[in-house]
Write a protein that holds these residues in place. Structure first.
Motif, PDB file in Angstrom:
ATOM      1  N   ASP A  95       0.730  -1.276  -0.031  1.00 36.11           N
ATOM      2  CA  ASP A  95       0.124   0.243   0.094  1.00 36.11           C
ATOM      3  C   ASP A  95       0.932   1.442   0.010  1.00 36.11           C
ATOM      4  O   ASP A  95       0.323   2.294  -0.530  1.00 36.11           O
ATOM      5  CB  ASP A  95      -1.157  -0.024   1.327  1.00 36.11           C
ATOM      6  CG  ASP A  95      -2.013   1.276   1.236  1.00 36.11           C
ATOM      7  OD1 ASP A  95      -3.242   0.582   0.899  1.00 36.11           O
ATOM      8  OD2 ASP A  95      -1.863   2.201   1.449  1.00 36.11           O
ATOM      9  N   LEU A  96       1.853   1.264   0.666  1.00 35.07           N
ATOM     10  CA  LEU A  96       2.772   2.463   0.546  1.00 35.07           C
ATOM     11  C   LEU A  96       3.405   2.786  -0.722  1.00 35.07           C
ATOM     12  O   LEU A  96       3.869   4.227  -0.860  1.00 35.07           O
ATOM     13  CB  LEU A  96       4.048   2.425   1.663  1.00 35.07           C
ATOM     14  CG  LEU A  96       3.587   2.088   3.210  1.00 35.07           C
ATOM     15  CD1 LEU A  96       4.964   1.599   4.288  1.00 35.07           C
ATOM     16  CD2 LEU A  96       3.022   3.425   3.643  1.00 35.07           C
ATOM     17  N   THR A  97       3.518   1.988  -1.611  1.00 36.21           N
ATOM     18  CA  THR A  97       3.812   2.345  -2.962  1.00 36.21           C
ATOM     19  C   THR A  97       2.785   2.377  -4.016  1.00 36.21           C
ATOM     20  O   THR A  97       2.965   2.568  -5.245  1.00 36.21           O
ATOM     21  CB  THR A  97       4.832   1.434  -3.453  1.00 36.21           C
ATOM     22  OG1 THR A  97       4.536   0.002  -3.474  1.00 36.21           O
ATOM     23  CG2 THR A  97       6.285   1.371  -2.456  1.00 36.21           C
ATOM     24  N   ASP A  98       1.369   2.282  -3.665  1.00 39.48           N
ATOM     25  CA  ASP A  98       0.313   1.970  -4.380  1.00 39.48           C
ATOM     26  C   ASP A  98      -0.227   3.423  -4.520  1.00 39.48           C
ATOM     27  O   ASP A  98      -0.685   3.943  -3.653  1.00 39.48           O
ATOM     28  CB  ASP A  98      -0.799   1.027  -3.706  1.00 39.48           C
ATOM     29  CG  ASP A  98      -1.871   0.715  -4.708  1.00 39.48           C
ATOM     30  OD1 ASP A  98      -1.935   1.594  -5.932  1.00 39.48           O
ATOM     31  OD2 ASP A  98      -2.687   0.087  -4.510  1.00 39.48           O
ATOM     32  N   PRO A  99      -0.298   4.227  -5.646  1.00 38.95           N
ATOM     33  CA  PRO A  99      -1.017   5.348  -5.722  1.00 38.95           C
ATOM     34  C   PRO A  99      -2.582   5.315  -5.304  1.00 38.95           C
ATOM     35  O   PRO A  99      -2.937   6.418  -4.904  1.00 38.95           O
ATOM     36  CB  PRO A  99      -0.797   5.793  -7.238  1.00 38.95           C
ATOM     37  CG  PRO A  99       0.239   4.758  -7.682  1.00 38.95           C
ATOM     38  CD  PRO A  99       0.085   3.487  -7.108  1.00 38.95           C
ATOM     39  N   ASN A 100      -2.937   4.259  -5.272  1.00 40.45           N
ATOM     40  CA  ASN A 100      -4.456   3.933  -4.947  1.00 40.45           C
ATOM     41  C   ASN A 100      -4.606   3.724  -3.599  1.00 40.45           C
ATOM     42  O   ASN A 100      -5.776   3.066  -3.386  1.00 40.45           O
ATOM     43  CB  ASN A 100      -5.370   3.374  -6.087  1.00 40.45           C
ATOM     44  CG  ASN A 100      -5.298   3.847  -7.217  1.00 40.45           C
ATOM     45  OD1 ASN A 100      -5.585   5.187  -7.751  1.00 40.45           O
ATOM     46  ND2 ASN A 100      -4.922   3.092  -8.388  1.00 40.45           N
ATOM     47  N   GLY A 101      -3.710   3.506  -2.894  1.00 45.91           N
ATOM     48  CA  GLY A 101      -3.726   2.887  -1.324  1.00 45.91           C
ATOM     49  C   GLY A 101      -4.314   3.888  -0.592  1.00 45.91           C
ATOM     50  O   GLY A 101      -5.046   5.133  -0.921  1.00 45.91           O
ATOM     51  N   ILE A 102      -4.328   3.463   0.901  1.00 47.69           N
ATOM     52  CA  ILE A 102      -4.915   4.196   1.929  1.00 47.69           C
ATOM     53  C   ILE A 102      -4.085   4.676   2.927  1.00 47.69           C
ATOM     54  O   ILE A 102      -4.357   5.640   3.661  1.00 47.69           O
ATOM     55  CB  ILE A 102      -6.136   3.490   2.642  1.00 47.69           C
ATOM     56  CG1 ILE A 102      -5.543   2.267   3.185  1.00 47.69           C
ATOM     57  CG2 ILE A 102      -7.145   3.093   1.484  1.00 47.69           C
ATOM     58  CD1 ILE A 102      -6.532   1.660   4.106  1.00 47.69           C
ATOM     59  N   CYS A 103      -2.822   4.145   2.922  1.00 48.78           N
ATOM     60  CA  CYS A 103      -1.925   4.367   4.190  1.00 48.78           C
ATOM     61  C   CYS A 103      -1.301   5.592   3.805  1.00 48.78           C
ATOM     62  O   CYS A 103      -0.421   5.845   2.791  1.00 48.78           O
ATOM     63  CB  CYS A 103      -1.058   3.238   4.033  1.00 48.78           C
ATOM     64  SG  CYS A 103      -1.680   1.497   4.472  1.00 48.78           S
ATOM     65  N   ASP A 104      -1.203   6.686   4.668  1.00 53.13           N
ATOM     66  CA  ASP A 104      -0.237   7.959   4.561  1.00 53.13           C
ATOM     67  C   ASP A 104       0.925   7.597   5.291  1.00 53.13           C
ATOM     68  O   ASP A 104       1.952   7.978   4.805  1.00 53.13           O
ATOM     69  CB  ASP A 104      -1.140   8.909   5.407  1.00 53.13           C
ATOM     70  CG  ASP A 104      -2.194   9.289   4.666  1.00 53.13           C
ATOM     71  OD1 ASP A 104      -2.462   9.312   3.589  1.00 53.13           O
ATOM     72  OD2 ASP A 104      -3.342   9.523   5.496  1.00 53.13           O
ATOM     73  N   MET A 105       0.917   6.481   6.128  1.00 57.22           N
ATOM     74  CA  MET A 105       2.030   6.292   6.875  1.00 57.22           C
ATOM     75  C   MET A 105       2.099   4.994   7.504  1.00 57.22           C
ATOM     76  O   MET A 105       0.663   4.499   7.505  1.00 57.22           O
ATOM     77  CB  MET A 105       2.779   7.260   7.736  1.00 57.22           C
ATOM     78  CG  MET A 105       1.768   7.904   8.788  1.00 57.22           C
ATOM     79  SD  MET A 105       2.258   9.175   9.913  1.00 57.22           S
ATOM     80  CE  MET A 105       3.789   8.500  10.490  1.00 57.22           C
ATOM     81  N   ALA A 106       2.938   4.217   7.917  1.00 57.88           N
ATOM     82  CA  ALA A 106       2.895   2.938   8.591  1.00 57.88           C
ATOM     83  C   ALA A 106       3.798   2.989  10.170  1.00 57.88           C
ATOM     84  O   ALA A 106       5.038   3.468   9.785  1.00 57.88           O
ATOM     85  CB  ALA A 106       3.162   1.831   7.761  1.00 57.88           C
TER      86      ALA A 106
END
Length: 468
Positions: A95-106
Motif C-alpha cells: 500500500d505504501l507504494t500504491d497510488p490508490n492505497g489508503i496508508c499515509d504512513m505506517a
C-alpha cells in the motif's frame, strides 16, 4: 431548487467538522482540524498487537503503536487527527507504494532496506536498532560439578584464605609483642602451638572445623572477634547465593554460536537469506509466517527438533526468550539493521523531518529505551535469565569493605600491642586488661601457688594438729 444550495452547504459543514480522510493533503508536519491521516500497521509480535481489519484505538498495543503515539504528540497531532488500521504485513508494504492505497504512513517497526527505498517508501530516523539473533530450544538443565564454588567470585575465595593466613600470623605477632612470656608459655603447653596453630585455627573456623582461637592479650582478641564477624557475614552470603543458584534455571544448550549450526538443520527468515549467504551461513529451512498460527508452527519445529536453531529478528528473539522459558537466546545479534516509521512515497520532506525530530527527542529522553523494556524485553517474567546464577555471584568489590575492616583492625591491634609493651603506663595496662601472668601454664602456676599457700597455713596452724 432552493433546497439544493442548503443541502450542499450542510454537507460541506459536516465534512469540515468530521474530518477529511485524504492521502497527505499538502501535509507539512502540522495538522489542521479537518485533516485525518491513515496510519497503517500490522500484527508483528512484539512490535505490534492488533486485529486484522480493525481500526478501533483500543485494539492496538505494542512497541510501534506506543512509539508512534508519543512521536505524534511531540509533532502536535491529536488523537482525532489520525486513525490506526491493521493490515497484513505484505498488504501494508504494498500500500505504501500504491497510488490508490489508503496508508499515509505506517508504524510496524519496518526494516529500512535499499529495495524499499528504491521502490519509493520514505523512512523517518530509525527508532529501533536491531538485527538477527539466534534462538535455540533449551531441553534440560545444566549439570556442573563445580557449582558449589559459584556463590563467590574466585577473588573472594582467594582473599578469604589469604585473610585466614594474615589473621593467624598477625595474632601471633601481636601476642609476642604485647606479652612475650605469655606467648612463650603457650608454646610449651600446646601440641602444635605458635603461628602454625593460629593459622590453622583461623582457616578451619571458616568451615567451623576448629576450636576457637586462643589469645591472651586484648589487641589479639580484637583481631579474632573481627575475623569471626567476617566469617559470620560471608557464611550467610554463601548460604543465600547457593540456594538461589541451585534453584535457578540452568539450561543446557549445545549450540553456542551460529557456527555450531553448520552441517545441521536450522531456519531463518526468508528475506534474510542473502545476508545469511553473504556471511557464509546456509540455513536449511526458510520461513515467512504471516500470522500467529504460522509463527507458532515455526517455533514448534524448534521444539520438536526438526530444526536445531532459528535465526530471527532480535526483538522477537528477546521477547520470546523472556516470556517462554523453553527457548534460549544464544549470544548477541549476529547482523545489524534499523527499523523506522515508513511514509507513502509522496509524503513531504517536512512531514518526515518532523517525525524524525520527534523520534530523536524520544531517544534522548530515554523514552525509546523504556518502551523497549516494557514491550520487547520485559523483565517481570516467570522465566529467570539463564545468567541469573552469575549475576548473583558475590564479587570482591561487594565485600571488600570486610577486608578493609579486618586490615584496619590488625593495624590498630598491632599499635595497641606496641603501646602496651613500651609505654609502661599502669593505667593503660588496666584499660587493656593485660595481666602480669596469663595463659594456660600461668593458670596452673597460680593454682599450684595457692595450693602450697593453703598447705603452709595448715601446717602453721596449731589447731590442725588436733584434728582426728
Amino acid at each position: 431548487m432552493a433546497f439544493a444550495p442548503v443541502l450542499l452547504a450542510s454537507l460541506l459543514c459536516v465534512s469540515f467538522w468530521t474530518g477529511v480522510e485524504s492521502r497527505l493533503p499538502g501535509a507539512n508536519g502540522t495538522i489542521y482540524a479537518r485533516e485525518v491521516y491513515t496510519v497503517c500497521t500490522a500484527s508483528f509480535a512484539p512490535y505490534v498487537h492488533c486485529i486484522e481489519g480493525n481500526s478501533s484505538p483500543l485494539n492496538f498495543s505494542g512497541y510501534s503503536p506506543e512509539m508512534f503515539k508519543r512521536a505524534a504528540s511531540i509533532v502536535g497531532w491529536k488523537p482525532n487527527n489520525y486513525r490506526l488500521v491493521c493490515l497484513t504485513y505484505a498488504a501494508m508494504l504494498r500500500d505504501l507504494t500504491d497510488p490508490n492505497g489508503i496508508c499515509d504512513m505506517a508504524t510496524a517497526s519496518i526494516t529500512i532496506q535499499l529495495r524499499r527505498v528504491e521502490a519509493g517508501i520514505r523512512f523517518a530516523y530509525p527508532d529501533y536498532h536491531t538485527g538477527q539473533g539466534l534462538m535455540v530450544y533449551a531441553s534440560g538443565k545444566k549439570t556442573n560439578k563445580w557449582l558449589f564454588l559459584r556463590p563467590f567470585n574466585w577473588v573472594v575465595w582467594l582473599f578469604l584464605f589469604l585473610a585466614a593466613l594474615a589473621v593467624g600470623v598477625s595474632t601471633r605477632v601481636v601476642e609476642i609483642v604485647s606479652k612475650p612470656k605469655a606467648a612463650n608459655r603457650v608454646d610449651d603447653t600446646a601440641d602444635d602451638a605458635g603461628v602454625v596453630e593460629l593459622v590453622w585455627s583461623a582457616g578451619a573456623q571458616i568451615v567451623n572445623a576448629a576450636d576457637p582461637m586462643r589469645a591472651f592479650s586484648f589487641p589479639s582478641r580484637i583481631i579474632i572477634f573481627v575475623w569471626a564477624f567476617l566469617i559470620l557475614l560471608l557464611v550467610a552470603m554463601y548460604t543465600g547465593n547457593a540456594a538461589a543458584i541451585l534453584t535457578a534455571s540452568q539450561v543446557d544448550v549445545s549450540i553456542q554460536s551460529i557456527n555450531d549450526l553448520q552441517g545441521r538443520s536450522w531456519g531463518a527468515y526468508r528475506n534474510t537469506v542473502d545476508i545469511m549467504h553473504l556471511n557464509g551461513w546456509s540455513p536449511t529451512v526458510l520461513f515467512a509466517p504471516q500470522n500467529a498460527d504460522e509463527t507458532e508452527d515455526m517455533l514448534q519445529q524448534l521444539v520438536t527438533g526438526a530444526i536445531e536453531g532459528l535465526v530471527w529478528d532480535c526483538g522477537y528473539v528477546d521477547y520470546t526468550t523472556a516470556t517462554r522459558c523453553e527457548f534460549c537466546k544464544v549470544g548477541d545479534c549476529i547482523t545489524e539493521d534499523n527499523r523506522a516509521l515508513a511514509f507513502w512515497q509522496n509524503a513531504t520532506t517536512s512531514l518526515v523531518d518532523a517525525f524524525s525530530t520527534a523520534i530523536l527527542t524520544l531517544e534522548e529522553t530515554s523514552e525509546l529505551s523504556h518502551l523497549h523494556k516494557v514491550f520487547i524485553e520485559p523483565t517481570s517474567t516467570i522465566c529467570e535469565k539463564e545468567a541469573a546464577g552469575a549475576e548473583q555471584q558475590v564479587t570482591f568489590n561487594q565485600v571488600s569493605g570486610l577486608w578493609i575492616v579486618l586490615a584496619a583492625t590488625i593495624a590498630v591491634s598491632m599499635g595497641l600491642a606496641l603501646i602496651g609493651r613500651h609505654a609502661k603506663l599502669k593505667h593503660l595496662h588496666k584499660i587493656l586488661k593485660i595481666p602480669t601472668s596469663l595463659g594456660a601454664s600461668g593458670g596452673v602456676d597460680k593454682e599450684t601457688a595457692m595450693s602450697r599457700e593453703k598447705q603452709l597455713k595448715v601446717i602453721d596452724n596449731p589447731v590442725a594438729d588436733h584434728i582426728p
